[in-house]
Design an enzyme around this catalytic site. Structure first.
Site, PDB file in Angstrom:
ATOM      1  CG  ASP A  64      -7.296  -3.503   0.307  1.00 46.21           C
ATOM      2  OD1 ASP A  64      -6.539  -3.047  -0.559  1.00 46.21           O
ATOM      3  OD2 ASP A  64      -7.033  -3.479   1.541  1.00 46.21           O
ATOM      4  CG  ASN A 114      -1.930   3.902  -4.776  1.00 44.21           C
ATOM      5  OD1 ASN A 114      -2.449   4.925  -5.228  1.00 44.21           O
ATOM      6  ND2 ASN A 114      -2.503   3.176  -3.816  1.00 44.21           N
ATOM      7  CB  VAL A 127       1.927  -4.478  -2.106  1.00 45.45           C
ATOM      8  CG1 VAL A 127       2.343  -5.875  -2.561  1.00 45.45           C
ATOM      9  CG2 VAL A 127       1.281  -4.531  -0.722  1.00 45.45           C
ATOM     10  CG  HIS A 129      -1.823  -3.531  -6.118  1.00 45.62           C
ATOM     11  ND1 HIS A 129      -0.456  -3.511  -5.927  1.00 45.62           N
ATOM     12  CD2 HIS A 129      -2.330  -2.579  -5.305  1.00 45.62           C
ATOM     13  CE1 HIS A 129      -0.155  -2.585  -5.014  1.00 45.62           C
ATOM     14  NE2 HIS A 129      -1.285  -2.003  -4.628  1.00 45.62           N
TER      15      HIS A 129
HETATM   16  P1  AMP Z   1      -0.883  -0.004  -2.342  1.00 45.60           P
HETATM   17  O1  AMP Z   1      -0.801   1.018  -1.260  1.00 45.60           O
HETATM   18  O2  AMP Z   1      -1.451   0.531  -3.628  1.00 45.60           O
HETATM   19  O3  AMP Z   1       0.418  -0.752  -2.541  1.00 45.60           O
HETATM   20  O4  AMP Z   1      -1.969  -1.037  -1.861  1.00 45.60           O
HETATM   21  C1  AMP Z   1      -1.699  -2.224  -1.198  1.00 45.60           C
HETATM   22  C2  AMP Z   1      -3.014  -2.736  -0.703  1.00 45.60           C
HETATM   23  O5  AMP Z   1      -2.876  -4.103  -0.363  1.00 45.60           O
HETATM   24  C3  AMP Z   1      -3.550  -2.019   0.529  1.00 45.60           C
HETATM   25  O6  AMP Z   1      -4.814  -1.441   0.229  1.00 45.60           O
HETATM   26  C4  AMP Z   1      -3.634  -3.118   1.566  1.00 45.60           C
HETATM   27  O7  AMP Z   1      -4.742  -2.971   2.437  1.00 45.60           O
HETATM   28  C5  AMP Z   1      -3.746  -4.358   0.699  1.00 45.60           C
HETATM   29  N1  AMP Z   1      -3.322  -5.595   1.332  1.00 45.60           N
HETATM   30  C6  AMP Z   1      -2.162  -5.810   1.999  1.00 45.60           C
HETATM   31  N2  AMP Z   1      -2.103  -7.089   2.434  1.00 45.60           N
HETATM   32  C7  AMP Z   1      -3.257  -7.683   2.024  1.00 45.60           C
HETATM   33  C8  AMP Z   1      -3.803  -8.992   2.177  1.00 45.60           C
HETATM   34  N3  AMP Z   1      -3.144  -9.962   2.833  1.00 45.60           N
HETATM   35  N4  AMP Z   1      -5.015  -9.249   1.638  1.00 45.60           N
HETATM   36  C9  AMP Z   1      -5.690  -8.288   0.984  1.00 45.60           C
HETATM   37  N5  AMP Z   1      -5.231  -7.038   0.799  1.00 45.60           N
HETATM   38  C10 AMP Z   1      -4.029  -6.732   1.323  1.00 45.60           C
END
Ligand code: AMP
Length: 115
Positions: A31, A88, A97, A101
């Site tokens: 992450d 989430n 996102v 995941h």
């Molecule tokens: P969520 O809140 O469950 O949708 O988590 C999305 C996660 O994606 C967050 O923990 C972000 O820090 C992570 N994230 C967003 N962009 C990137 C990226 N380019 N590379 C790695 N992690 C990312």
């Protein structure tokens, strides 16, 4: 479905990521904004938007994601100390996102209830 998600861009190597595992069905990378000393994301290559939009067609992929958590946890050496896996889902779940995941968080004591 809308444009590519940031995770599809990582899968397609359009943006960089610290990838620790990849196979036909999924990818796992660190992450970018870690919430623990070890913070990994396991992402299916097929864009399942979120767990509440998955279907029986996704059964094999969903099972594979869980087994990949197991594999990566062994690879990272965190099975004995322990780890937390989080999905989430939607606004109250804190989803940012819209591409399914699984978070793997490790390297510190987790608290309950979560924030
Ligand atoms: P969520 O809140 O469950 O949708 O988590 C999305 C996660 O994606 C967050 O923990 C972000 O820090 C992570 N994230 C967003 N962009 C990137 C990226 N380019 N590379 C790695 N992690 C990312």
């Amino acid at each position: 479905m809308s444009d590519k998600t940031i995770f599809e861009m990582i899968i397609d190597r359009e943006i960089p990521a610290d990838i620790v595992h990849e196979d036909d069905l999924c990818i796992c990378f660190r992450d970018i904004n870690p919430q623990a000393p070890i913070h990994l994301l396991v992402v299916p290559k097929k864009r399942i938007v979120r767990i509440s939009e998955s279907s029986s067609e996704d059964q094999a992929t969903l099972g594979h994601l869980m087994l990949t958590v197991n594999k990566v946890a062994h690879q990272e050496g965190i099975t004995e100390s322990g780890f937390r896996t989080v999905i989430n889902n939607g606004p109250h779940g804190g989803e940012e996102v819209p591409h399914l995941h699984l978070h793997i968080l490790a390297g510190r004591q987790m608290q309950w209830p979560p924030g």
